[in-house]
Design a protein around this motif. Structure first.
Motif, PDB file in Angstrom:
ATOM      1  N   VAL A   1      -1.338  10.021   3.140  1.00 34.58           N
ATOM      2  CA  VAL A   1      -1.741   8.670   3.562  1.00 34.58           C
ATOM      3  C   VAL A   1      -0.579   7.699   3.406  1.00 34.58           C
ATOM      4  O   VAL A   1      -0.372   6.821   4.249  1.00 34.58           O
ATOM      5  CB  VAL A   1      -2.992   8.209   2.778  1.00 34.58           C
ATOM      6  N   GLY A   2       0.216   7.857   2.356  1.00 41.17           N
ATOM      7  CA  GLY A   2       1.393   7.010   2.169  1.00 41.17           C
ATOM      8  C   GLY A   2       2.425   7.202   3.268  1.00 41.17           C
ATOM      9  O   GLY A   2       3.050   6.244   3.721  1.00 41.17           O
ATOM     10  N   ILE A   3       2.596   8.437   3.713  1.00 40.75           N
ATOM     11  CA  ILE A   3       3.524   8.704   4.818  1.00 40.75           C
ATOM     12  C   ILE A   3       3.024   8.043   6.097  1.00 40.75           C
ATOM     13  O   ILE A   3       3.797   7.434   6.846  1.00 40.75           O
ATOM     14  CB  ILE A   3       3.709  10.224   5.004  1.00 40.75           C
ATOM     15  N   LEU A   4       1.732   8.142   6.353  1.00 40.18           N
ATOM     16  CA  LEU A   4       1.179   7.548   7.580  1.00 40.18           C
ATOM     17  C   LEU A   4       1.241   6.026   7.560  1.00 40.18           C
ATOM     18  O   LEU A   4       1.631   5.404   8.553  1.00 40.18           O
ATOM     19  CB  LEU A   4      -0.259   8.028   7.782  1.00 40.18           C
TER      20      LEU A   4
ATOM     21  N   VAL B   1       0.838  -1.201   0.000  1.00 38.32           N
ATOM     22  CA  VAL B   1       0.000   0.000   0.000  1.00 38.32           C
ATOM     23  C   VAL B   1       0.873   1.252   0.000  1.00 38.32           C
ATOM     24  O   VAL B   1       0.610   2.212  -0.738  1.00 38.32           O
ATOM     25  CB  VAL B   1      -0.966  -0.016   1.206  1.00 38.32           C
ATOM     26  N   THR B   2       1.934   1.252   0.793  1.00 45.48           N
ATOM     27  CA  THR B   2       2.835   2.403   0.841  1.00 45.48           C
ATOM     28  C   THR B   2       3.538   2.610  -0.493  1.00 45.48           C
ATOM     29  O   THR B   2       3.669   3.745  -0.964  1.00 45.48           O
ATOM     30  CB  THR B   2       3.871   2.231   1.960  1.00 45.48           C
ATOM     31  N   LEU B   3       3.970   1.527  -1.127  1.00 47.05           N
ATOM     32  CA  LEU B   3       4.627   1.648  -2.434  1.00 47.05           C
ATOM     33  C   LEU B   3       3.673   2.175  -3.496  1.00 47.05           C
ATOM     34  O   LEU B   3       4.044   3.033  -4.310  1.00 47.05           O
ATOM     35  CB  LEU B   3       5.210   0.302  -2.857  1.00 47.05           C
ATOM     36  N   VAL B   4       2.437   1.690  -3.506  1.00 42.08           N
ATOM     37  CA  VAL B   4       1.465   2.154  -4.507  1.00 42.08           C
ATOM     38  C   VAL B   4       1.098   3.615  -4.265  1.00 42.08           C
ATOM     39  O   VAL B   4       1.074   4.426  -5.202  1.00 42.08           O
ATOM     40  CB  VAL B   4       0.206   1.248  -4.493  1.00 42.08           C
ATOM     41  N   LEU B   5       0.821   3.964  -3.013  1.00 45.45           N
ATOM     42  CA  LEU B   5       0.494   5.358  -2.707  1.00 45.45           C
ATOM     43  C   LEU B   5       1.674   6.279  -3.004  1.00 45.45           C
ATOM     44  O   LEU B   5       1.492   7.395  -3.505  1.00 45.45           O
ATOM     45  CB  LEU B   5       0.076   5.496  -1.245  1.00 45.45           C
ATOM     46  N   GLY B   6       2.872   5.819  -2.721  1.00 43.49           N
ATOM     47  CA  GLY B   6       4.056   6.617  -3.026  1.00 43.49           C
ATOM     48  C   GLY B   6       4.241   6.825  -4.517  1.00 43.49           C
ATOM     49  O   GLY B   6       4.581   7.930  -4.952  1.00 43.49           O
ATOM     50  N   ALA B   7       4.005   5.784  -5.299  1.00 44.80           N
ATOM     51  CA  ALA B   7       4.129   5.920  -6.757  1.00 44.80           C
ATOM     52  C   ALA B   7       3.085   6.884  -7.307  1.00 44.80           C
ATOM     53  O   ALA B   7       3.393   7.741  -8.146  1.00 44.80           O
ATOM     54  CB  ALA B   7       3.989   4.549  -7.417  1.00 44.80           C
TER      55      ALA B   7
ATOM     56  N   GLY C   1       8.907   3.639  -0.496  1.00 45.07           N
ATOM     57  CA  GLY C   1       7.545   4.176  -0.562  1.00 45.07           C
ATOM     58  C   GLY C   1       7.383   5.455   0.234  1.00 45.07           C
ATOM     59  O   GLY C   1       6.684   6.382  -0.191  1.00 45.07           O
ATOM     60  N   LEU C   2       8.028   5.522   1.406  1.00 46.21           N
ATOM     61  CA  LEU C   2       7.974   6.739   2.211  1.00 46.21           C
ATOM     62  C   LEU C   2       8.633   7.915   1.499  1.00 46.21           C
ATOM     63  O   LEU C   2       8.124   9.042   1.536  1.00 46.21           O
ATOM     64  CB  LEU C   2       8.666   6.511   3.557  1.00 46.21           C
ATOM     65  N   GLY C   3       9.740   7.679   0.857  1.00 47.06           N
ATOM     66  CA  GLY C   3      10.416   8.744   0.119  1.00 47.06           C
ATOM     67  C   GLY C   3       9.574   9.266  -1.030  1.00 47.06           C
ATOM     68  O   GLY C   3       9.438  10.477  -1.225  1.00 47.06           O
TER      69      GLY C   3
END
Length: 104
Positions: A57-60, A30-36, A81-83
């Motif tokens: 949301v990706g950061i959280l 989820v973090t990778l997809v939101l980050g992309a 993903g966070l970056g």
């Protein structure tokens, strides 16, 4: 010194300790997809709402994933993903913010 060399029976992509981590793997994906999404949409001025909200949301989700992660591979993917979420979030904030002038 024989105990230093342990043969690895199988190499897993997501869990290096041989145990399943479904919550951590889900948060990682989820973090990778939101980050992309945040990273790509952050470069377009008119998509600042999407980039700022997906970045936030990706950061959280990435921060919580880091808090409960158990393997190095999970942490590595979460940092990527966070970056990307952070860059997308900041670009979205620079282009108009979370509310786009609606709240003030």
């Amino acid at each position: 010194m024989a105990q230093a060399m342990r043969p690895q029976s199988s190499i897993s992509l997501l869990a290096t300790d041989g145990k399943p981590h479904p919550l951590q793997d889900t948060l990682m994906v989820v973090t990778l997809v939101l980050g992309a999404v945040a990273f790509v949409t952050g470069f377009f001025d008119n998509l600042h709402l999407l980039s700022s909200w997906t970045g936030l949301v990706g950061i959280l989700t990435g921060a919580y994933g880091q808090f409960i992660s158990e393997t190095t591979r999970e942490r590595f993917a979460l940092i990527i993903g966070l970056g990307a979420s952070g860059v997308g979030f900041y670009l979205g904030m620079a282009h108009g913010g979370l509310f786009g002038g609606w709240a003030g």
